[in-house]
Design an enzyme around this catalytic site. Sequence first.
Site, PDB file in Angstrom:
ATOM      1  CB  SER A 187      23.599 -45.235 -21.747  1.00 10.37           C
ATOM      2  OG  SER A 187      23.218 -44.090 -22.479  1.00 10.37           O
ATOM      3  CG  HIS A 215      22.420 -49.196 -20.320  1.00 12.33           C
ATOM      4  ND1 HIS A 215      23.348 -49.744 -21.177  1.00 12.33           N
ATOM      5  CD2 HIS A 215      21.770 -48.261 -21.046  1.00 12.33           C
ATOM      6  CE1 HIS A 215      23.279 -49.149 -22.354  1.00 12.33           C
ATOM      7  NE2 HIS A 215      22.325 -48.248 -22.299  1.00 12.33           N
ATOM      8  CE  LYS A 246      20.851 -50.768 -24.830  1.00  5.96           C
ATOM      9  NZ  LYS A 246      19.895 -49.701 -24.534  1.00  5.96           N
TER      10      LYS A 246
HETATM   11  C1  LIG Z   1      18.896 -48.994 -25.446  1.00  5.94           C
HETATM   12  C2  LIG Z   1      17.925 -48.234 -24.643  1.00  5.94           C
HETATM   13  C3  LIG Z   1      16.576 -48.153 -25.023  1.00  5.94           C
HETATM   14  C4  LIG Z   1      16.072 -48.751 -26.306  1.00  5.94           C
HETATM   15  O1  LIG Z   1      16.081 -50.147 -26.252  1.00  5.94           O
HETATM   16  P1  LIG Z   1      15.669 -50.967 -27.565  1.00  5.94           P
HETATM   17  O2  LIG Z   1      15.086 -52.235 -27.038  1.00  5.94           O
HETATM   18  O3  LIG Z   1      16.921 -51.167 -28.338  1.00  5.94           O
HETATM   19  O4  LIG Z   1      14.674 -50.162 -28.298  1.00  5.94           O
HETATM   20  C5  LIG Z   1      15.700 -47.497 -24.196  1.00  5.94           C
HETATM   21  N1  LIG Z   1      16.113 -46.916 -23.042  1.00  5.94           N
HETATM   22  C6  LIG Z   1      17.405 -46.953 -22.654  1.00  5.94           C
HETATM   23  C7  LIG Z   1      17.826 -46.308 -21.377  1.00  5.94           C
HETATM   24  C8  LIG Z   1      18.351 -47.605 -23.452  1.00  5.94           C
HETATM   25  O5  LIG Z   1      19.619 -47.632 -23.088  1.00  5.94           O
END
Ligand SMILES: *Cc1c(COP(=O)(O)O)cnc(C)c1O
Length: 399
Positions: A187, A215, A246
């Site tokens: 990210s 992502h 997301k």
């Molecule tokens: C955002 C993210 C998470 C966590 O996701 P949530 O559903 O908000 O707990 C886990 N792994 C990665 C790579 C992320 O970018």
Amino acid sequence: MTSSDLFYQHLRDELQGLRDAGLYKNERVIVTPQGARVRTADGREVINLCANNYLGLSSHPQVIEAAHEALRTHGYGLSSVRFICGTQDLHKTLEARLSRFLGTEDTILYAAAFDANGGLFEPLLGEQDAVISDELNHASIIDGIRLCKAKRYRYKHNDLDDLQRCLQQAAADGARFKLVFTDGVFSMDGTIARLDQIRAIADAHGALLGIDECHASGFLGAKGRGTHEMRGVFGKIDIITGTLGKALGGASGGFTSGRREVIELLRQRSRPYLFSNTVAPSIVGGSLAVLDLLEASTALRDKLEENTRYFRGAIAAAGFDIKPGEHPIVPIMVYDAVKAQQLAARLLELGVYVVGFFFPVVPKGQARIRVQLSAVHERSHLEAAVAAFAQAGRELGLV
Ligand SMILES: *Cc1c(COP(=O)(O)O)cnc(C)c1O
């Protein structure tokens, strides 16, 4: 002073230390739904370039309508974990639909992807086993691995020679099972893992492969299925974790997807699944509408791809240094932490909301603004954003 006085004094010192080091994080309060433009609590209307709202579904009318409908038909909440009385038809349908979308056999929902990763490793691997993990993997993967007894090997970020070294070491150490685990997309840089090569290396060493698609799910690959689709290894990944928070609607919830046996054992032993409440019906209903949209048309991921291409070209033409790539995460390199914060602050004044990232989130001397594009952005938003970047960049002597 009592020992509790000392404790609270200790916390105040810690907080002051964060402020002094410039590491203190403030929450910015928004008073509108998520979108291309948002209004902040102080009344500013700004173009939002820092949400994970890749497909613009966070406020999509069909998703909102489906969430309302599920609220009406299935209630507000279930007041139960899944295996007691917290599983509705909607949850089973969403698990099946996610499996189809991702090309797997079965899927288990969690309250968050953080929980999916946190509860993944401990039930599957024991002390005879090995986990081989990219050094820049997400915090939730690191925590999940910490909770399991398997031996840990960490390879240099995106370094496939070092991955091979770790696999050889794990074999030399007598590992029974080996699991390679990587973010599909990292990210901070928008780096897309080379899953085709990683799969080949894992195969050559008799290792399983797991990926975190937070992502990627919904927009990478021709049909938006994820990094495995983009890299030509769709259907060939052992374990996929991801988020509903997301691109896939942006509310909350996560999942682990893979072979039937893996998911079945997680339902028996995964602690965040066994000991935490079920995902709310409205979110499940909304997520089903998201999958309907994505399976009916690739228009949203296509628009996101087009926006990404445009913005990457235009911001580079304006004189900024970006990390090259194809992902809608666009790191605009400022290098200096103070300058990165000044740039973000000036952009906010100019009506563009972005956030600066600096040490310890990224390495020292690698401070940056991380822009994230969305299908909800129109060309006019992106043109205005690039113009604001150019102006602020000139004022700060960056371009
Ligand atoms: C955002 C993210 C998470 C966590 O996701 P949530 O559903 O908000 O707990 C886990 N792994 C990665 C790579 C992320 O970018």
